[in-house]
Design an enzyme around this catalytic site. Structure first.
Site, PDB file in Angstrom:
ATOM      1  N   ARG A 283       4.534   0.495 -32.593  1.00  0.00           N
ATOM      2  CA  ARG A 283       3.156   0.513 -32.105  1.00  0.00           C
ATOM      3  C   ARG A 283       2.305  -0.171 -33.162  1.00  0.00           C
ATOM      4  NH1 ARG A 283      -1.291   4.500 -32.725  1.00  0.00           N
ATOM      5  NH2 ARG A 283      -2.351   4.873 -30.753  1.00  0.00           N
TER       6      ARG A 283
ATOM      7  N   GLU B  17      -7.963   6.754 -29.022  1.00  0.00           N
ATOM      8  CA  GLU B  17      -8.573   8.093 -29.144  1.00  0.00           C
ATOM      9  C   GLU B  17      -9.984   8.106 -28.563  1.00  0.00           C
ATOM     10  OE1 GLU B  17      -7.993   9.272 -33.303  1.00  0.00           O
ATOM     11  OE2 GLU B  17      -6.122  10.247 -32.725  1.00  0.00           O
TER      12      GLU B  17
ATOM     13  N   GLU C 107       0.453   9.481 -31.067  1.00  0.00           N
ATOM     14  CA  GLU C 107       0.382   9.561 -32.535  1.00  0.00           C
ATOM     15  C   GLU C 107       0.757  10.963 -32.962  1.00  0.00           C
ATOM     16  OE1 GLU C 107      -3.426   8.580 -34.242  1.00  0.00           O
ATOM     17  OE2 GLU C 107      -3.639   6.765 -33.038  1.00  0.00           O
TER      18      GLU C 107
END
Ligand SMILES: *[C@@H]1O[C@H](CO)[C@@H](O)[C@H](O)[C@H]1NC(C)=O
Ligand SMILES: *[C@@H]1O[C@H](CO)[C@@H](O)[C@H](O)[C@H]1NC(C)=O
Length: 348
Positions: free
Chosen positions: A66, A156, A265
């Site tokens: 990622r 996020e 994450e």
């Protein structure tokens, strides 16, 4: 004499069929900072032998990397050219590539979602800018022969993105931006990458319900616009981040929205004092890091209808920033000299 090659071919075909039949999770690491670290002279070692870190994680069982992309960062780190080069390395190793759009010139997270310099702020022009930019970036990866496999439209974004236009005081704007982003990905692609919506505090059902019910209620960003709900899940930002809470929340999200889920994450410390972790029974050590990852994997494997798809460890090689945003001493999978810890094999 002529039977042997045929036998090998049949074995290979069988192996291929079997691997397709068994659901392999996406097991990845976010290595956004690796090229920057290498440029600064950082090296990595397995049992004393120097190796490239992307090759190390590939041999240790990862199948994905990622990386975050910033629009126009001041020194070039994490820009498009930086990510195109990293994608070439990933693909050369047979790793898949998850591109994480921050839609900013710098860090985007729940406390920062700064609109890139030069982008319009009215919602109509901004939505077009997001569409154009996303399509152009995804096309660039395809054009160099390294198409992205997964794309997160924002990082996020629990509190929105591209502030102030896309703040949570205007859910219609958030929905418009995400719809434009998703279609930028779709229109750039013949083989469509998986599209991820990524929020933080994946263990918190109230937060996730609040975010998705507001977002989907607009009727602009549709369920068909995306494939995966991605969640951050960290043990050091509050004791509510338990595996039990994560499991309950993911089950609820799956039963409500029917989407696949990933842990976009996560980290776990190997050295930490003065911080109360959410799972106090897991030791603060390399062995504990492995336990944490394996617990997440088995939690994902236990979700209904194979909706649990994968997990991504955040920045395991970032020597010099070992706390990785926490107050712990280190959550890396290497020591301060770049020697891998036993936890490098967390996906083996
Ligand atoms: C959108 O951009 C165009 C071209 O720059 C500009 O003329 C127009 O006023 C902008 N729209 C709004 C609503 O600001
Ligand atoms: C987006 O791209 C289209 C087609 O190239 C162009 O007409 C339009 O001005 C662009 N809009 C923005 C905001 O970049």
């Amino acid at each position: 004499m002529f039977g042997l090659p045929k036998a090998i071919a049949v074995t290979q075909i069988l192996a291929c069929l079997l691997s397709k039949a068994s659901a392999t999770l996406y097991l990845g690491h976010d290595i956004s900072s690796l090229p920057m670290l290498e440029a600064a002279g950082q090296k990595y070692y397995v049992s004393g032998t120097q190796k490239k870190f992307d090759a190390i994680i590939q041999s240790a069982g990862a199948n994905y990397i990622r990386s975050r992309i910033w629009v126009n960062p001041s020194n070039g780190d994490y820009n498009l050219a930086y990510n195109l080069a990293l994608a070439k390395r990933a693909k050369a190793l047979g790793l898949k590539f998850y591109l994480d759009f921050h839609y900013s010139d710098t860090w985007a997270d729940p406390a920062h979602q700064t609109i890139p310099a030069g982008w319009p702020s009215d919602i109509t022009n901004l939505s077009w800018e997001v569409y154009n930019y996303t399509k152009s970036v995804v096309t660039s990866f395809k054009s160099q022969g390294t198409p992205v496999d997964m794309v997160a439209i924002g990082n996020e974004i629990t509190n929105g993105l591209l502030w102030p236009t896309g703040s949570t005081s205007n859910w219609a704007n958030i929905a418009s931006i995400l719809h434009s982003a998703a279609w930028g990905v779709k229109d750039a692609s013949t083989t469509q990458p998986l599209i991820v919506v990524h929020t933080d505090n994946g263990w918190n059902q109230a937060t996730q319900t609040w975010f998705y019910s507001n977002l989907m209620a607009q009727g602009t960003f549709l369920s068909t616009d995306f494939d995966i709900m991605g969640f951050s899940f960290y043990p050091f930002y509050g004791t509510g981040a338990t595996l039990a809470n994560l499991k309950a929340t993911l089950n609820y999200m799956i039963s409500t929205y029917g989407k696949d889920v990933i842990i976009a994450e996560t980290d776990f410390p190997n050295s930490c004092s003065g911080v109360t972790l959410s799972e106090s029974s897991i030791p603060i050590s390399a062995a504990g890091q492995t336990t944490w990852a394996k617990d997440i994997v088995s939690l994902l494997e236990g979700l209904p209808n194979s909706h649990g798809k994968g997990v991504f460890y955040w920045e395991p090689a970032w020597v010099g920033n070992a706390g990785l945003g926490s107050a712990c001493t280190s959550a890396l999978l290497v020591d301060s000299s770049g020697n891998t810890l036993s936890s490098i094999n967390m996906y083996a």
